[in-house]
Design an enzyme around this catalytic site. Sequence first.
Site, PDB file in Angstrom:
ATOM      1  N   HIS A 110      -6.632  27.117  71.274  1.00 20.72           N
ATOM      2  CA  HIS A 110      -6.590  28.409  71.564  1.00 20.72           C
ATOM      3  C   HIS A 110      -6.854  29.318  70.443  1.00 20.72           C
ATOM      4  O   HIS A 110      -7.532  30.616  70.357  1.00 20.72           O
ATOM      5  CB  HIS A 110      -5.057  29.007  72.282  1.00 20.72           C
ATOM      6  CG  HIS A 110      -4.951  30.242  72.504  1.00 20.72           C
ATOM      7  ND1 HIS A 110      -4.565  30.826  73.664  1.00 20.72           N
ATOM      8  CD2 HIS A 110      -4.852  31.341  71.683  1.00 20.72           C
ATOM      9  CE1 HIS A 110      -4.289  32.170  73.583  1.00 20.72           C
ATOM     10  NE2 HIS A 110      -4.154  32.487  72.422  1.00 20.72           N
ATOM     11  N   GLU A 111      -5.982  29.053  69.235  1.00 17.38           N
ATOM     12  CA  GLU A 111      -6.359  29.821  68.036  1.00 17.38           C
ATOM     13  C   GLU A 111      -7.716  29.770  67.568  1.00 17.38           C
ATOM     14  O   GLU A 111      -8.405  30.627  67.138  1.00 17.38           O
ATOM     15  CB  GLU A 111      -5.675  29.434  67.094  1.00 17.38           C
ATOM     16  CG  GLU A 111      -3.893  29.435  67.283  1.00 17.38           C
ATOM     17  CD  GLU A 111      -3.613  30.910  67.859  1.00 17.38           C
ATOM     18  OE1 GLU A 111      -4.143  31.694  67.745  1.00 17.38           O
ATOM     19  OE2 GLU A 111      -2.548  30.686  68.543  1.00 17.38           O
TER      20      GLU A 111
HETATM   21  O1  GNR Z   1       2.472  32.888  71.586  1.00 16.65           O
HETATM   22  C1  GNR Z   1       1.674  32.418  72.219  1.00 16.65           C
HETATM   23  N1  GNR Z   1       1.914  31.382  73.287  1.00 16.65           N
HETATM   24  C2  GNR Z   1       0.976  30.543  73.847  1.00 16.65           C
HETATM   25  C3  GNR Z   1       1.350  30.070  75.147  1.00 16.65           C
HETATM   26  C4  GNR Z   1       0.251  29.154  75.467  1.00 16.65           C
HETATM   27  C5  GNR Z   1      -0.746  28.917  75.198  1.00 16.65           C
HETATM   28  C6  GNR Z   1      -1.277  29.548  73.926  1.00 16.65           C
HETATM   29  C7  GNR Z   1      -0.406  30.232  73.266  1.00 16.65           C
HETATM   30  S1  GNR Z   1      -0.771  31.209  71.744  1.00 16.65           S
HETATM   31  C8  GNR Z   1       0.005  32.565  71.981  1.00 16.65           C
HETATM   32  C9  GNR Z   1       0.160  33.285  70.548  1.00 16.65           C
HETATM   33  C10 GNR Z   1      -1.423  33.873  70.556  1.00 16.65           C
HETATM   34  O2  GNR Z   1      -1.969  34.644  71.124  1.00 16.65           O
HETATM   35  N2  GNR Z   1      -2.134  33.108  69.753  1.00 16.65           N
HETATM   36  O3  GNR Z   1      -3.425  33.582  69.683  1.00 16.65           O
HETATM   37 NI    NI Z   2      -3.825  34.101  71.471  1.00 13.53          NI
END
Ligand code: GNR
Ligand code: NI
Length: 167
Positions: free
Chosen positions: A133-134
């Site tokens: 995701h990051e």
């Molecule tokens: O805090 C976050 N929780 C999350 C939950 C499920 C999958 C990905 C995340 S990342 C997110 C924080 C965020 O937006 N990181 O970019």
């Molecule tokens: Ni995010």
Amino acid sequence: MALLNILHYPDERLHKVAKPVAAVDERIRTLIDDMGETMYAARGIGLAATQVNVHERVVVIDLSEDHTELTAFVNPEILEKDGEIVYEEGCLSVPGIYDKVTRAEHVKVRALGRDGQPFELEAHGLLAICIQHEIDHLNGKVFVEYLSKMKQDRIKTKLKKQERNNL
Ligand code: GNR
Ligand code: NI
């Protein structure tokens, strides 16, 4: 330390591609520390520099309950990925929206740490999801882009309305 402002979808700056960090110097260490503070204040488990309008390849993640496992990833690279996992994701840049995304269940990642030293990490489950995701954020991609166009349009409308009511 300082709290940084988090950009909200559909801000076009969330789609900029972040540049590699040339050296982990004092400026980058300050960015890492401020990103950690900002992530904890927002109750997130990860944060990419893109989300705070810094377009350099820096990520912080802490899955611990007690905020004791802050890990910085500078210039992160996925070396291997396999398996599939579906998880209800959220994002600090898309407040109040949660939906299922399919990602690799396991990743092997290489990055530089806050100390500038390279390290490798094998991650499964939520940590693997969060790393992907990051890194997507660093590549200008927000998780809603995995959803249907119709869902993306509804999310855009909802968040624009929220933003308007917050002014
Ligand atoms: O805090 C976050 N929780 C999350 C939950 C499920 C999958 C990905 C995340 S990342 C997110 C924080 C965020 O937006 N990181 O970019
Ligand atoms: Ni995010």
